[in-house]
Write a protein that holds these residues in place. Structure first.
Motif, PDB file in Angstrom:
ATOM      1  N   ILE A   2       0.861  -1.178   0.000  1.00  0.00           N
ATOM      2  CA  ILE A   2       0.000   0.000   0.000  1.00  0.00           C
ATOM      3  C   ILE A   2       0.903   1.234   0.000  1.00  0.00           C
ATOM      4  O   ILE A   2       1.768   1.378   0.866  1.00  0.00           O
ATOM      5  N   PHE A   3       0.685   2.112  -0.989  1.00  0.00           N
ATOM      6  CA  PHE A   3       1.483   3.322  -1.109  1.00  0.00           C
ATOM      7  C   PHE A   3       0.581   4.543  -1.011  1.00  0.00           C
ATOM      8  O   PHE A   3      -0.407   4.659  -1.736  1.00  0.00           O
ATOM      9  N   ASN A   4       0.916   5.444  -0.092  1.00  0.00           N
ATOM     10  CA  ASN A   4       0.215   6.709   0.079  1.00  0.00           C
ATOM     11  C   ASN A   4       1.054   7.786  -0.605  1.00  0.00           C
ATOM     12  O   ASN A   4       2.235   7.944  -0.303  1.00  0.00           O
ATOM     13  N   LEU A   5       0.455   8.507  -1.542  1.00  0.00           N
ATOM     14  CA  LEU A   5       1.183   9.467  -2.364  1.00  0.00           C
ATOM     15  C   LEU A   5       0.630  10.875  -2.191  1.00  0.00           C
ATOM     16  O   LEU A   5      -0.574  11.065  -2.015  1.00  0.00           O
ATOM     17  N   TYR A   6       1.508  11.842  -2.279  1.00  0.00           N
ATOM     18  CA  TYR A   6       1.095  13.240  -2.362  1.00  0.00           C
ATOM     19  C   TYR A   6       1.967  13.916  -3.407  1.00  0.00           C
ATOM     20  O   TYR A   6       3.193  13.790  -3.387  1.00  0.00           O
ATOM     21  N   HIS A   7       1.327  14.619  -4.335  1.00  0.00           N
ATOM     22  CA  HIS A   7       2.054  15.369  -5.356  1.00  0.00           C
ATOM     23  C   HIS A   7       1.540  16.808  -5.301  1.00  0.00           C
ATOM     24  O   HIS A   7       0.366  17.057  -5.597  1.00  0.00           O
ATOM     25  N   PRO A   8       2.374  17.764  -4.881  1.00  0.00           N
ATOM     26  CA  PRO A   8       1.928  19.154  -4.729  1.00  0.00           C
ATOM     27  C   PRO A   8       1.378  19.736  -6.026  1.00  0.00           C
ATOM     28  O   PRO A   8       1.835  19.381  -7.115  1.00  0.00           O
ATOM     29  N   PRO A   9       0.416  20.636  -5.908  1.00  0.00           N
ATOM     30  CA  PRO A   9      -0.218  21.196  -7.116  1.00  0.00           C
ATOM     31  C   PRO A   9       0.726  22.046  -7.964  1.00  0.00           C
ATOM     32  O   PRO A   9       0.490  22.226  -9.145  1.00  0.00           O
ATOM     33  N   ASN A  10       1.799  22.575  -7.380  1.00  0.00           N
ATOM     34  CA  ASN A  10       2.697  23.452  -8.135  1.00  0.00           C
ATOM     35  C   ASN A  10       3.789  22.690  -8.885  1.00  0.00           C
ATOM     36  O   ASN A  10       4.648  23.298  -9.488  1.00  0.00           O
ATOM     37  N   GLN A  11       3.772  21.363  -8.846  1.00  0.00           N
ATOM     38  CA  GLN A  11       4.742  20.574  -9.592  1.00  0.00           C
ATOM     39  C   GLN A  11       4.089  20.016 -10.847  1.00  0.00           C
ATOM     40  O   GLN A  11       2.888  19.821 -10.880  1.00  0.00           O
TER      41      GLN A  11
END
Length: 188
Positions: free
Chosen positions: A15-24
């Motif tokens: 299980i992988f929890n991901l976050y990718h910022p909106p400015n990238q």
């Protein structure tokens, strides 16, 4: 990216929890390299695409759609919004859940009631207690379908869709509706 591997009923699940910022910009391609036959990716990727309920598309949304098309991952999202912007009064599906094809038949995705935040909680239920025979060829058992349910879901979904000018977007949107309706209308 955070990850955990658990063993449940003699099966290893990643299980992988991901976050990718909106400015990238684009999602790094290597994110999905750690996928195997029992993998769940979830999180706020700020990836927008009309195929899973957003009002617009962005580069990250296209990246995710390509991962889905390559057969590596399948969306669990139903098209319902997961985030409401109180500032703009808009709702989008920013929280995405993708699973490996082998785990997909065991997973159910649902949005829970608001807990007073701008993001809605998501429940992902993995039911591995039933025995499923896995073969190289995947197929639907049309004799076990609830066709009234399938028709209701597809007609409702297609009535809500707006006409898109991009054939690729239309294809992905159509495919997501059919897969979602098929999963919801199967009789076990």
């Amino acid at each position: 990216m955070q990850g955990i591997s658990i063993t449940w009923k003699r099966r290893m699940i990643n299980i992988f929890n991901l976050y990718h910022p909106p400015n990238q910009g684009h999602l790094p391609a290597e994110i999905f390299y750690c996928s195997d036959k029992n993998t769940i990716f979830l999180g706020d990727l700020n990836a927008k695409h009309q195929s899973w309920g957003c009002s617009t598309n962005n580069d990250r949304g296209n990246d995710l759609l390509n991962a889905d098309d390559n057969g590596a991952l399948i969306f669990l999202n139903s098209g319902l919004p997961t985030h409401t912007s109180f500032s703009y009064g808009t709702s989008e599906a920013l929280d995405i859940t993708l699973v490996s094809p082998e785990l997909h038949p065991h997973c159910y995705w649902d949005i829970l009631s608001s807990i007073g935040r701008d993001y809605l909680p998501i429940l992902i239920n993995v039911q591995i207690n039933r025995k499923i025979v896995t073969s190289l060829k995947k197929f639907w058992n049309f004799k076990k379908a609830n066709w009234d349910c399938f028709q209701r879901i597809t007609e409702d979904s297609f009535d809500k869709r707006t006409t898109m000018d991009n054939l690729e977007q239309e294809w992905h949107s159509f495919k997501q509706v059919i897969i979602y309706a098929s999963k919801q209308s199967r009789q076990l």
